[in-house]
Write a protein that holds these residues in place. Structure first.
Motif, PDB file in Angstrom:
ATOM      1  N   VAL A 254       0.854  -1.189   0.000  1.00 61.27           N
ATOM      2  CA  VAL A 254       0.000   0.000   0.000  1.00 61.27           C
ATOM      3  C   VAL A 254       0.891   1.241   0.000  1.00 61.27           C
ATOM      4  CG1 VAL A 254      -1.893  -1.139   1.191  1.00 61.27           C
ATOM      5  CG2 VAL A 254      -0.111  -0.030   2.545  1.00 61.27           C
ATOM      6  N   PRO A 255       0.400   2.358  -0.556  1.00 60.92           N
ATOM      7  CA  PRO A 255      -0.813   2.483  -1.366  1.00 60.92           C
ATOM      8  C   PRO A 255      -0.600   1.949  -2.782  1.00 60.92           C
ATOM      9  CG  PRO A 255       0.288   4.604  -1.175  1.00 60.92           C
ATOM     10  CD  PRO A 255       1.071   3.648  -0.329  1.00 60.92           C
ATOM     11  N   ALA A 256      -1.703   1.562  -3.437  1.00 60.44           N
ATOM     12  CA  ALA A 256      -1.641   1.013  -4.792  1.00 60.44           C
ATOM     13  C   ALA A 256      -2.385   1.931  -5.749  1.00 60.44           C
ATOM     14  CB  ALA A 256      -2.259  -0.384  -4.835  1.00 60.44           C
ATOM     15  N   VAL A 257      -1.910   1.985  -6.989  1.00 60.15           N
ATOM     16  CA  VAL A 257      -2.555   2.783  -8.035  1.00 60.15           C
ATOM     17  C   VAL A 257      -2.941   1.865  -9.191  1.00 60.15           C
ATOM     18  CG1 VAL A 257      -1.383   4.923  -7.408  1.00 60.15           C
ATOM     19  CG2 VAL A 257      -0.315   3.370  -9.035  1.00 60.15           C
ATOM     20  N   PHE A 258      -3.798   2.368 -10.072  1.00 60.10           N
ATOM     21  CA  PHE A 258      -4.385   1.544 -11.127  1.00 60.10           C
ATOM     22  C   PHE A 258      -3.328   1.000 -12.083  1.00 60.10           C
ATOM     23  CE2 PHE A 258      -6.299   1.289 -15.400  1.00 60.10           C
ATOM     24  CZ  PHE A 258      -7.255   0.318 -15.159  1.00 60.10           C
ATOM     25  N   ILE A 259      -2.405   1.848 -12.508  1.00 56.00           N
ATOM     26  CA  ILE A 259      -1.423   1.431 -13.514  1.00 56.00           C
ATOM     27  C   ILE A 259      -0.452   0.413 -12.943  1.00 56.00           C
ATOM     28  CG2 ILE A 259       0.299   3.191 -13.003  1.00 56.00           C
ATOM     29  CD1 ILE A 259      -0.911   2.005 -16.487  1.00 56.00           C
ATOM     30  N   GLN A 260      -0.350   0.324 -11.626  1.00 53.48           N
ATOM     31  CA  GLN A 260       0.570  -0.617 -10.993  1.00 53.48           C
ATOM     32  C   GLN A 260       0.195  -2.067 -11.279  1.00 53.48           C
ATOM     33  OE1 GLN A 260       0.766   0.027  -6.781  1.00 53.48           O
ATOM     34  NE2 GLN A 260       2.247  -1.598  -6.419  1.00 53.48           N
ATOM     35  N   PHE A 261      -1.096  -2.341 -11.502  1.00 47.80           N
ATOM     36  CA  PHE A 261      -1.557  -3.711 -11.725  1.00 47.80           C
ATOM     37  C   PHE A 261      -1.239  -4.204 -13.133  1.00 47.80           C
ATOM     38  CE2 PHE A 261      -4.067  -2.049  -8.258  1.00 47.80           C
ATOM     39  CZ  PHE A 261      -4.112  -3.097  -7.366  1.00 47.80           C
ATOM     40  N   PHE A 262      -0.732  -3.345 -13.998  1.00 51.24           N
ATOM     41  CA  PHE A 262      -0.353  -3.745 -15.357  1.00 51.24           C
ATOM     42  C   PHE A 262       1.168  -3.762 -15.538  1.00 51.24           C
ATOM     43  CE2 PHE A 262      -4.534  -1.819 -15.508  1.00 51.24           C
ATOM     44  CZ  PHE A 262      -5.262  -2.775 -16.183  1.00 51.24           C
ATOM     45  N   GLN A 263       1.887  -3.576 -14.465  1.00 53.51           N
ATOM     46  CA  GLN A 263       3.342  -3.591 -14.509  1.00 53.51           C
ATOM     47  C   GLN A 263       3.853  -4.938 -14.011  1.00 53.51           C
ATOM     48  OE1 GLN A 263       4.458  -0.256 -12.105  1.00 53.51           O
ATOM     49  NE2 GLN A 263       3.748   1.262 -13.578  1.00 53.51           N
ATOM     50  N   SER A 264       4.978  -5.350 -14.549  1.00 57.71           N
ATOM     51  CA  SER A 264       5.598  -6.614 -14.163  1.00 57.71           C
ATOM     52  C   SER A 264       7.061  -6.365 -13.834  1.00 57.71           C
ATOM     53  CB  SER A 264       5.463  -7.643 -15.284  1.00 57.71           C
ATOM     54  OG  SER A 264       6.029  -8.872 -14.914  1.00 57.71           O
ATOM     55  N   VAL A 265       7.664  -7.317 -13.139  1.00 59.54           N
ATOM     56  CA  VAL A 265       9.046  -7.115 -12.689  1.00 59.54           C
ATOM     57  C   VAL A 265      10.014  -7.056 -13.857  1.00 59.54           C
ATOM     58  CG1 VAL A 265       8.756  -8.074 -10.397  1.00 59.54           C
ATOM     59  CG2 VAL A 265       9.174  -9.602 -12.301  1.00 59.54           C
TER      60      VAL A 265
END
Length: 540
Positions: free
Chosen positions: A289-300
């Motif tokens: 946390v905190p999380a943002v929307f674009i973070q869920f489309f990023q990968s390592v």
């Protein structure tokens, strides 16, 4: 209603006061070893996994000591080597008037273990036992020694199945809290990496760790996270999903507002951006946390590859997400209301396929989507050896049979298949399953008013996303509100040497991520070293 809430507050205050009184009135350890063992056994319900080792040591075996632990959650080898053998072979121990001196001598025998502390409350001994510690009780003393011997069987470290990458470390978290903390510390070797632990759950007493980097993380966010965690009053915490549902900002939304991961390198990267990690004992999933929307489309692997490759893949993921979201709805709207938007040749083919289909396009879409969701859920629940085979064969057989029976058209099977494959390409499972849920709303909206329903649904979705918060941070940051400084790590990824600043609304005053002149500038990039020049250099 106000009186009701006042009564509830008074009840809560009374319960807290009663708990504090119970803690103050906790019984002290008895001088008699037999009474202490009787209390422990009765408190634990005479459980069969409680091990009590009575030993006699000291000169002429005049001192009786009991070593108590719970089998299965302790390191048995450490107990035998550093506690039992040391106490049995020691002849210097004896009954003395000075209990502190006796306990100090006992503690020195177990000094090779982790933490050692003195305790004089029986309830504290019970709490230590169920946590995996070992209690050393000498006869004739009203105090005991607690040695940290947590252990037991643990799963080996391996690459997580849910977040695999083609480049990067091949290790993931396990169900041990201490191991998970150490894995992150191997990435962030800094004294500013602070860890705070607490116990949540009145029955399970689950250990929860809060991890952040002091000086980078916003202290207001840390305070807010601690406040929400300490405000949890529940009997059990069996997985980090319990905490996720109890501390999130918005409960009535299909989109996740807390990010979870199994990879320690991803946790380390988010900590360096100013975020906070919440680790729960007994689960490999760590909350961020905190999380943002674009973070869920990023990968390592986005950060392990060159920026142009990462940018193109991120664009592809966003496109795939919208395909998985509205592809069936677009097909339903086009075939039901907007046939003029379909090319003539394609329209003729679709009309010929649907000539013998008795259902409208919306029923076709719902039947196929529900059937595929059933197959997907069945594939997850079945054993791995046959789960994938059953789901693939089932999809092929059911799709082909449905087309031959005239229940659905071949075009609808293609659309649903593309949608299903697209949903698997989203890096975050929580975001992918949200798209699976919202997809049905778009299908119904498209069947009602066509493309107008799809566009209206997209507008409502974006307004809803912009209204969400994650621990006070806007969910659509840095797109809405638009922050130009942080736009280099959104849909596209700028080169690493260009990311000089940390996220604006997440980190603290320490915004600098790197120095100024980090762009690679090799000397004389266009000159070529010839053989003659190499010979001159060798002569010199």
């Amino acid at each position: 209603m106000p009186l009701f809430f006042k009564r509830q507050k008074n009840k809560n205050r009374k319960s807290l006061q009663n708990d504090s009184k119970k803690e103050k009135d906790a019984p002290d350890i008895y001088y008699s070893l037999a009474e202490n063992l009787t209390f422990i056994k009765e408190k634990m319900g005479h459980s069969s996994d409680i091990v009590v080792r009575n030993i006699k040591t000291g000169k002429q075996s005049q001192l009786e000591i009991a070593v108590v632990y719970i089998e299965g959650i302790v390191d048995t080898k450490a107990i035998h080597e550093f506690i039992l053998e040391s106490l049995i072979n020691d002849v210097s121990l004896a009954k003395k008037e000075d209990d502190d001196h006796l306990l100090q001598m006992i503690s020195e025998k177990a000094v090779a273990l982790g933490s050692i502390k003195k305790e004089d409350k029986l309830d504290a001994l019970i709490a230590a036992l169920i946590s995996g510690d070992t209690v050393i009780l000498p006869d004739g003393s009203n105090s005991a020694v607690i040695a940290s011997t947590k252990g037991g069987e643990k799963r080996s470290i391996k690459e997580p199945d849910s977040q695999q990458s083609f480049r990067g470390p091949r290790e993931g978290f396990i169900e041990s809290l201490g191991t998970n903390i150490s894995m992150v510390r191997r990435y962030v070797k800094s004294p500013n990496l602070w860890v705070e632990t607490m116990t949540i759950g009145s029955v399970t007493n689950t250990n929860v760790a809060l991890m952040y980097i002091n000086g980078i993380c916003d202290q207001k966010t840390v305070t807010e996270v601690k406040k929400r965690l300490k405000g949890i009053e529940i009997d059990s915490i069996l997985e980090s999903g319990y905490i996720e549902q109890l501390i999130e900002d918005n409960s009535f939304t299909p989109f996740p507002s807390i990010y979870h991961t199994e990879r320690p390198d991803m946790v380390a990267g988010n900590l360096l951006e100013g975020r906070i990690a919440i680790m729960v004992d007994g689960t490999p999933f760590v909350l961020i946390v905190p999380a943002v929307f674009i973070q869920f489309f990023q990968s390592v692997e986005d950060y392990y590859s060159r920026f142009d490759i990462s940018t193109s893949i991120r664009f592809l993921r966003i496109l795939i997400f919208f395909i998985s979201l509205i592809a069936p709805a677009v097909y339903v709207a086009a075939t039901t209301f907007h046939q003029e938007m379909i090319p003539t040749q394609l329209l003729i083919v679709i009309a010929a396929q649907r000539e013998f289909v008795p259902f409208p396009a919306v029923m076709e879409a719902l039947i196929m989507e529900v059937s595929f969701e059933i197959l997907r859920e069945a594939g997850i629940r079945l054993p791995k050896a046959i789960g994938s085979a059953v789901s693939i064969v089932g999809a092929i057989v059911i799709g082909q049979a449905a087309v031959q029976a005239g229940i659905v058209s071949p075009a609808m099977v293609i659309i649903v298949a593309i949608t299903a494959i697209s949903s698997f390409a989203t890096p975050s499972f929580s975001m992918a399953i949200s798209a699976r849920l919202v997809r049905f709303l778009y299908i119904i909206a498209a069947a009602t008013i066509g493309f107008y329903g799809v566009i209206l649904g997209l507008m409502i979705m974006f307004v809803h996303l912009c209204s969400l918060r994650s621990f006070g941070v806007p969910y659509m940051t840095p797109i809405a509100p638009f922050i130009p400084k942080n736009a280099g790590d959104t849909i596209f990824r700028s080169p690493l040497w260009a990311n000089k600043k940390r996220p604006e609304l997440i980190g603290n005053d320490n915004k600098n991520r790197q120095g100024d002149a980090q762009k690679p500038q090799p000397p004389n990039p266009r000159e070529m070293v010839t053989d003659q020049e190499e010979g001159d250099q060798n002569e010199t």
